[in-house]
Enzyme design. Structure first.
Site, mmCIF file in Angstrom:
data_model
loop_
_atom_site.group_PDB
_atom_site.id
_atom_site.type_symbol
_atom_site.label_atom_id
_atom_site.label_comp_id
_atom_site.label_asym_id
_atom_site.label_seq_id
_atom_site.Cartn_x
_atom_site.Cartn_y
_atom_site.Cartn_z
ATOM 1 N N GLU A 116 0.826 -1.214 0.000
ATOM 2 C CA GLU A 116 0.000 0.000 0.000
ATOM 3 C C GLU A 116 0.859 1.262 0.000
ATOM 4 O OE1 GLU A 116 -0.545 -2.666 1.909
ATOM 5 O OE2 GLU A 116 -2.407 -3.403 1.033
ATOM 6 N N HIS A 146 -11.504 -6.319 7.951
ATOM 7 C CA HIS A 146 -12.262 -6.013 6.726
ATOM 8 C C HIS A 146 -13.508 -5.206 7.053
ATOM 9 C CE1 HIS A 146 -10.028 -9.755 6.085
ATOM 10 N NE2 HIS A 146 -9.902 -9.382 4.828
#
Lengths: 411, 337
Positions: free
Chosen positions: B60, B129
């Site tokens: 990321e 998540h």
């Protein structure tokens, strides 16, 4: 079997020399100048794996330029290079003193590392982009960025191009191919890869150069940069400036068990080369090779510039607290400025008299510019940027909450 | 106009922006060939080519860091972080670099990037998540923070974010991707196909950043919500009969304070709802702002209904999630005070 098991202990590497010790660089292998061959720019990285463990050197002990990496510059260009390094060193001396006199908060000098940024800059072309650290002002000096503007920023005065918002030496000049320095470590390395990817996406011919110190190669951003550069074969030159010291931490702490920083490139299939960072001719020749390789679409190169930080990390540390005072003098690759000067004298293109004269000219120029900058102001006295300015430029258009806060602050 | 899910609307926004401007590039993990794990970039690689829509390594910081470099070059990267929960390795690049580049360089370099990320819970995603990290971004000067609650806004706000000259964090409530979820997890799934806000205009109509939308006009209490909580609040209105005015904030930074203040001054009561954890959450900022601007108009203490200050749990998802029951209780309490 069980009898062989002992309590484990942690390995914490130590430098060869701490204050009070006698510096000993006898373990530091230095190949003789001219030994390393110059491969074709499209070489398969696998074929030059040994270059990550050797050192490309051009100037020998006699001051001669030897081997396949010699002759990348004319004598006129070498004199220009010498002048750039002398200018940077003089600039540093004046600004270090200015900091001690309270005219700015902070300064970082390049002593002993001038060749790296000054020579590299000359291998790039207009439109290319550097993503530098705080110790590459030679990239600006060698591209004729105005020293007066640098001083105005160092003094954070009313003419500071960054309006007092950024630290003294964290320059920015798109026009001169110099990306805004953050002050955070390592972040720019992967940004350089992104810029190079953008050039490739756009079908351009420009290239980028990323810069990082030996210590900051330990950051995750280094790994990110390497994997993205490798995957997309980005037109980028990735420079590690190994100046042996990260503030008080010797390079072995970041390097760990691998032989050299350059060898980190092997796992990514990136062409990896070590160069004598105190040899202006060698740095330029390797930079030129890597820039050409990138521009021709053969992908990234990782360069480890082997040099030595002869001064402190910044104006905020005293190196004698963590390393021997005589270590800089014992550094086996010598002083980059002195070596180029001797080379030019050896080949009959320079003299002590001309050198003294150039020193005097540079000194006068820098002092004169310094007076001009100080006439505008310093961090201590004179005209400073408006406090109103800190509210500007957070966004292109100032949002309502910032307008309100600016009014509340009275600006 | 076409009836779309939020996923289709987001995909459509990419499509429109990429067709209009060659500088727009789209990338992230699984974004290229496969079209994203939620399908928000489906078909873009095939249509625009591999150099404008591609897969990246799982890194990321690398995704955001390269986008900053591309923006410095002159491109407009629209990048996907596969789940908001995965953004933390990129936090330094976002906070220290993207957010500050314009300011620190005096606009010598700028950073017009959009960082999209699926956000929030309701899908049994557990702690990795399900998170809603909006407050970690609203706290950072130089970022804009957007969270759409429906397909129409998702397309219009994403187009506005792509056009914006500054970095935008674009949070997509993943439980809303396929329908207007109101927190009643035990009832049949509702689709966008018949919802008025699933009717998405063709072309490049923007929904401007910094403007809230009144989802329900009411007189009793102002509800400040965004994302999934807009529908939870609507359900709570139906179940309690409280005549609430529901504001969908849409953009958290810059915030439409004017709309908030006008509504609270009208109703005299305020309930703030978000899915993120409570302490130092965006609700704390909203409460401070309302207090500063509306103190003498308030007839009752404000109430926050939020996720608890725990990691997002797996099996206990619906005890964590601030559903219509808890929001309804807050309505009753604020009306009693």
């Amino acid at each position: 079997m069980t009898s062989d098991i002992r309590p484990l202990s942690l390995n914490v590497p130590e430098p060869g020399c701490r204050p009070g010790d006698t510096p000993d660089f006898s373990d530091f292998e230095i190949p003789r100048a001219g030994l390393v061959p110059r491969p074709a720019v499209n070489v398969d990285p696998d074929e030059i794996r040994d270059m990550a463990f050797s050192i490309v050197r051009v100037l020998n002990k006699k001051g001669e330029a030897v081997g396949e990496w010699a002759d990348s510059l004319t004598n006129d260009e070498l004199r220009v290079g010498l002048r750039h390094m002398m200018t940077l060193r003089t600039f540093d001396i004046r600004m270090m003193n200015a900091q001690r006199q309270g005219k700015t908060s902070f300064y970082m000098q390049h002593l002993g590392e001038e060749a790296v940024s000054c020579a590299f800059s000359r291998a790039m072309q207009p439109g290319d982009m550097n993503f530098p650290t705080y110790r590459q002002a030679g990239l600006l000096i060698a591209r004729d960025y105005p020293m007066l503007t640098m001083m105005n920023q160092i003094y954070s005065n009313a003419e500071d191009p960054l309006h007092g918002r950024q630290l003294p030496i964290m320059y920015s000049s798109k026009e001169h191919g110099f990306f805004s320095i953050s002050g955070n470590l390592g972040t720019q390395f992967v940004q350089a890869v992104g810029w190079a990817m953008a050039s490739a996406i756009s079908g351009d011919t420009k290239i980028a150069a990323g810069w990082i110190g030996d210590g900051s190669t330990a950051e995750s951003d280094f790994h990110a940069a390497m994997v993205f550069a490798s995957t997309y074969k980005a037109p980028v030159v990735l420079n590690i400036v190994n100046n042996q010291w990260a503030i008080s931490t010797f390079q072995g702490i970041a390097r760990g068990g691998v032989g050299t920083f350059a060898a980190r490139g092997h796992g990514f299939g990136i062409a990896s080369i070590r160069v004598d960072g105190n040899d202006y001719l060698a740095v330029h020749a390797v930079a030129k090779w890597a820039c050409e390789r990138a521009r021709l679409g053969f992908g990234p190169t990782l360069i480890e510039h082997v040099t030595y930080r002869a001064g402190g990390h910044s104006t905020s540390d005293d190196p004698s607290a963590y390393r021997s005072k005589s270590e800089a003098a014992a550094w086996p690759l010598g002083d980059p400025l002195e070596r180029l000067k001797q080379h030019l004298i050896t080949i009959g293109e320079w003299s002590e008299e001309r050198h003294k004269q150039a020193e005097a000219e540079i000194h006068d120029e820098v002092v004169s510019l310094q007076k001009t900058a100080e006439a505008v102001g310093t961090l201590a006295v004179g005209k400073t940027p408006s406090p109103r300015d800190m509210f500007e430029g957070v966004y292109e258009t100032m949002p309502p909450h910032l307008v309100k806060q600016r009014q509340e602050a009275g600006f | 106009m076409a009836q779309m899910t939020m996923i289709e609307a987001i995909r459509e926004a990419h499509d429109v922006a990429m067709a209009a401007d060659k500088r727009v590039v789209v990338y992230g993990e699984d974004v290229g060939y496969f079209g994203g794990v939620f399908r928000c970039t489906a078909g873009l690689q095939e249509k625009f080519g591999k150099s404008r829509c591609f897969d990246t390594p799982i890194n990321e910081a690398g995704i955001v860091g390269t986008a900053i470099g591309m923006a410095a070059y002159g491109l407009k990267p629209v990048i996907e972080i596969q789940f908001a929960d995965y953004v933390y390795p990129a936090y330094d690049q976002i906070v220290s670099e993207a957010a500050r580049l314009r300011h620190r360089s005096n606009a010598d370099f700028t950073c017009p990037i959009v960082i999209r990320m699926p956000t929030g819970g309701g899908i049994f995603g557990g702690q990795t998540h399900s998170q809603s990290p909006e407050a970690l971004f609203t706290h950072v000067s130089g970022l804009k923070v957007v969270m759409p609650s429906n397909p129409k806004d998702a397309k219009g706000l994403l187009l506005a974010a792509i056009e914006d000259p500054d970095p935008v964090i674009f949070l997509e409530p993943k439980r809303l991707y396929n329908g207007p979820f109101d927190g009643h997890h035990d009832r049949p799934i509702v689709s966008w196909k018949k919802h008025p806000l699933g009717d998405v205009p063709d072309g490049d109509d923007l929904v401007p950043l910094g403007k809230a939308a009144v989802r329900r006009v009411g007189a009793d209490v102002t509800v400040l919500a965004y994302g999934t909580m807009v529908y939870v609040a609507e359900a709570a209105v139906q179940e309690t009969g409280v005549d609430a005015e529901i504001l969908d904030l849409r953009t958290l930074m810059p915030l439409d304070l004017e709309a908030i203040v006008a509504s609270v001054k009208k109703t005299g009561r305020c309930v703030i709802v978000h899915e993120a954890t409570r302490t130092s959450g965006f609700g704390a900022e909203l409460m401070s702002l309302v207090q500063e601007a509306c103190f003498y108009h308030l007839e009752a203490p404000m109430i926050r209904v939020t996720g608890w200050d725990t990691p997002y749990p797996h099996a206990q998802e619906w005890e964590y999630f601030p559903g219509p029951g808890r929001v309804g209780e807050a309505f009753k309490k604020v009306m009693e005070d």
